[in-house]
Design an enzyme around this catalytic site. Structure first.
Site, PDB file in Angstrom:
ATOM      1  NE  ARG A  63     -12.368   9.471  -1.500  1.00  0.00           N
ATOM      2  CZ  ARG A  63     -11.607  10.172  -1.870  1.00  0.00           C
ATOM      3  NH1 ARG A  63     -10.831  11.131  -1.809  1.00  0.00           N
ATOM      4  NH2 ARG A  63     -12.052  10.280  -3.305  1.00  0.00           N
ATOM      5  CG  ASN A  96     -14.760  -0.597   5.314  1.00  0.00           C
ATOM      6  OD1 ASN A  96     -13.697  -0.870   4.993  1.00  0.00           O
ATOM      7  ND2 ASN A  96     -15.699  -1.139   5.030  1.00  0.00           N
ATOM      8  CG  HIS A 113      -8.532   1.462  10.195  1.00  0.00           C
ATOM      9  ND1 HIS A 113      -8.264   0.931   9.067  1.00  0.00           N
ATOM     10  CD2 HIS A 113      -7.743   1.211  11.249  1.00  0.00           C
ATOM     11  CE1 HIS A 113      -7.542  -0.106   9.221  1.00  0.00           C
ATOM     12  NE2 HIS A 113      -6.768  -0.112  10.636  1.00  0.00           N
ATOM     13  CB  CYS A 140     -13.408  22.718  17.964  1.00  0.00           C
ATOM     14  SG  CYS A 140     -13.938  21.514  18.679  1.00  0.00           S
ATOM     15  CB  SER A 182      -6.283  -6.515   0.771  1.00  0.00           C
ATOM     16  OG  SER A 182      -5.698  -5.431   1.499  1.00  0.00           O
ATOM     17  CG  LEU A 207     -13.605  -9.803  -6.145  1.00  0.00           C
ATOM     18  CD1 LEU A 207     -15.065 -10.267  -6.304  1.00  0.00           C
ATOM     19  CD2 LEU A 207     -13.890  -8.458  -6.497  1.00  0.00           C
ATOM     20  CB  ALA A 224     -19.198  -8.662   0.153  1.00  0.00           C
TER      21      ALA A 224
HETATM   22  P1  OAD Z   1      -8.300  -3.154   0.277  1.00  0.00           P
HETATM   23  O1  OAD Z   1      -8.719  -2.108  -0.742  1.00  0.00           O
HETATM   24  O2  OAD Z   1      -6.803  -3.268   0.867  1.00  0.00           O
HETATM   25  O3  OAD Z   1      -8.813  -4.432   0.009  1.00  0.00           O
HETATM   26  C1  OAD Z   1     -10.002  -4.575  -0.541  1.00  0.00           C
HETATM   27  C2  OAD Z   1     -10.498  -6.035  -0.474  1.00  0.00           C
HETATM   28  O4  OAD Z   1     -11.722  -6.373  -1.123  1.00  0.00           O
HETATM   29  C3  OAD Z   1      -9.486  -6.844  -1.754  1.00  0.00           C
HETATM   30  O5  OAD Z   1      -8.938  -7.840  -1.363  1.00  0.00           O
HETATM   31  C4  OAD Z   1     -10.584  -6.942  -2.978  1.00  0.00           C
HETATM   32  O6  OAD Z   1     -10.261  -8.204  -3.637  1.00  0.00           O
HETATM   33  C5  OAD Z   1     -11.845  -7.180  -2.007  1.00  0.00           C
HETATM   34  N1  OAD Z   1     -12.797  -6.992  -2.692  1.00  0.00           N
HETATM   35  C6  OAD Z   1     -13.301  -5.776  -3.674  1.00  0.00           C
HETATM   36  N2  OAD Z   1     -14.523  -5.778  -4.116  1.00  0.00           N
HETATM   37  C7  OAD Z   1     -15.280  -6.629  -3.293  1.00  0.00           C
HETATM   38  C8  OAD Z   1     -16.520  -7.320  -3.092  1.00  0.00           C
HETATM   39  N3  OAD Z   1     -17.576  -6.701  -3.986  1.00  0.00           N
HETATM   40  N4  OAD Z   1     -16.793  -8.239  -2.443  1.00  0.00           N
HETATM   41  C9  OAD Z   1     -15.909  -8.780  -1.554  1.00  0.00           C
HETATM   42  N5  OAD Z   1     -14.578  -8.548  -1.562  1.00  0.00           N
HETATM   43  C10 OAD Z   1     -14.298  -7.364  -2.330  1.00  0.00           C
HETATM   44  O7  OAD Z   1      -9.097  -2.501   1.519  1.00  0.00           O
HETATM   45  P2  OAD Z   1      -8.736  -2.982   3.243  1.00  0.00           P
HETATM   46  O8  OAD Z   1      -8.280  -4.346   3.167  1.00  0.00           O
HETATM   47  O9  OAD Z   1     -10.118  -2.397   4.003  1.00  0.00           O
HETATM   48  O10 OAD Z   1      -6.657   2.191   6.513  1.00  0.00           O
HETATM   49  O11 OAD Z   1      -7.577  -1.944   3.611  1.00  0.00           O
HETATM   50  C11 OAD Z   1      -7.185  -1.868   4.832  1.00  0.00           C
HETATM   51  C12 OAD Z   1      -6.693  -0.571   5.382  1.00  0.00           C
HETATM   52  O12 OAD Z   1      -6.012   0.103   4.516  1.00  0.00           O
HETATM   53  C13 OAD Z   1      -7.964   0.464   5.388  1.00  0.00           C
HETATM   54  O13 OAD Z   1      -8.777   0.585   6.436  1.00  0.00           O
HETATM   55  C14 OAD Z   1      -7.339   1.831   5.209  1.00  0.00           C
HETATM   56  C15 OAD Z   1      -6.080   1.333   4.134  1.00  0.00           C
HETATM   57  O14 OAD Z   1      -5.134   2.068   4.259  1.00  0.00           O
HETATM   58  C16 OAD Z   1      -6.682   3.570   6.784  1.00  0.00           C
HETATM   59  O15 OAD Z   1      -7.087   4.303   6.198  1.00  0.00           O
HETATM   60  C17 OAD Z   1      -6.142   3.791   8.243  1.00  0.00           C
END
Ligand code: OAD
Length: 244
Positions: A63, A96, A113, A140, A182, A207, A224
């Protein structure tokens, strides 16, 4: 629709993986429920790291390397412009671990995070900027001990960073905006309720409807990169900031 923008001074913005999707960074919850082929509990928990450190280090090394190949998009840039021009308080809280908000120029930014480009040494407890590969067990940069570095990422079961600062901003904010998340992961998923409880207007741009969509005063559905620049321009216009 949203209330009068003239009353808005303090803004909190929460972003998630969706804001980086158009830059080519994979979101977490694909239709198959997997994160780039892995179950989250196999790569994003302290237990997974204890069980198979090489798998976890490789996963985050990939990543981190991928960051070199992606660029901020119009949504990141619009939020950086808002940060530069907004006269009131503003806090951009991102879930992110990529560096696209940083590279777009956002300053009032908090990575709740953690960050791919940071490592945490379990020997000296120090954190350091890092752009290499952890699978090769480097020393380190602070204490020179090898074999103790882990990604500076908040895994499931660990406490997100700077929660007190975030909670204080949510109490003070007049507008809370959630972009590209999400709403599946707490505590971030609960920010809308905290902000609303304290009187903020709330707006979601995603989305498709997030799990907590019904908590928002307004939801705008779309990409977005299409939605955020127009929202930023409208906000700056409505407050009559002559520097826009
Ligand atoms: P998700 O992958 O759960 O959700 C991403 C959201 O973005 C979804 O609701 C999609 O519909 C939306 N989406 C996709 N493409 C898009 C676009 N072009 N424009 C707008 N929206 C779009 O990701 P997060 O909600 O960020 O934690 O996940 C939360 C956390 O879960 C992350 O920070 C991570 C993960 O486990 C850790 O790593 C601690």
């Amino acid at each position: 629709m949203m209330g009068c923008m003239k009353d808005i001074q303090n803004i909190v913005i929460l972003t998630g993986a969706g804001i980086s999707a158009e830059s080519g960074v994979a979101t977490f919850r694909g239709p198959d429920g997997l994160w780039e082929g892995h179950r989250v509990e196999d790569v994003a928990t302290p237990e997974a790291f204890a069980r198979d450190p090489a798998l976890v280090q490789n996963f985050y090394d990939e990543r981190r390397a991928k960051l070199q190949t992606v660029q901020p998009n119009a949504a990141h840039q619009a939020l950086a412009k808002l940060d530069a021009k907004w006269p009131g308080d503003l806090l951009l809280v991102t879930q992110n671990v990529d560096d696209l908000h940083d590279r777009a120029g956002s300053k009032r930014l908090l990575h709740m995070h953690g960050e791919l480009n940071s490592v945490w040494c379990r020997f000296c407890d120090g954190r350091s900027a890092f752009e290499g590969q952890l699978a090769s067990t480097p020393a380190c940069p602070r204490c020179s001990q090898a074999g103790y570095l882990r990604p500076d990422i908040v895994w499931f079961g660990e406490m997100p960073y700077q929660m007190e600062r975030i909670e204080a901003a949510l109490v003070q904010c007049d507008l809370f905006v959630s972009i590209g998340t999400s709403g599946a992961v707490y505590p971030a998923a609960g920010f809308v309720q905290s902000a609303r409880y304290h009187g903020a207007q709330t707006l979601e741009m995603n989305l498709d409807p997030s799990e907590g969509s019904f908590h928002f005063h307004e939801s705008r559905m779309g990409r977005a990169g299409d939605l955020v620049p127009g929202w930023v321009e409208g906000l700056l216009r409505e407050v009559g900031d002559e520097r826009v």
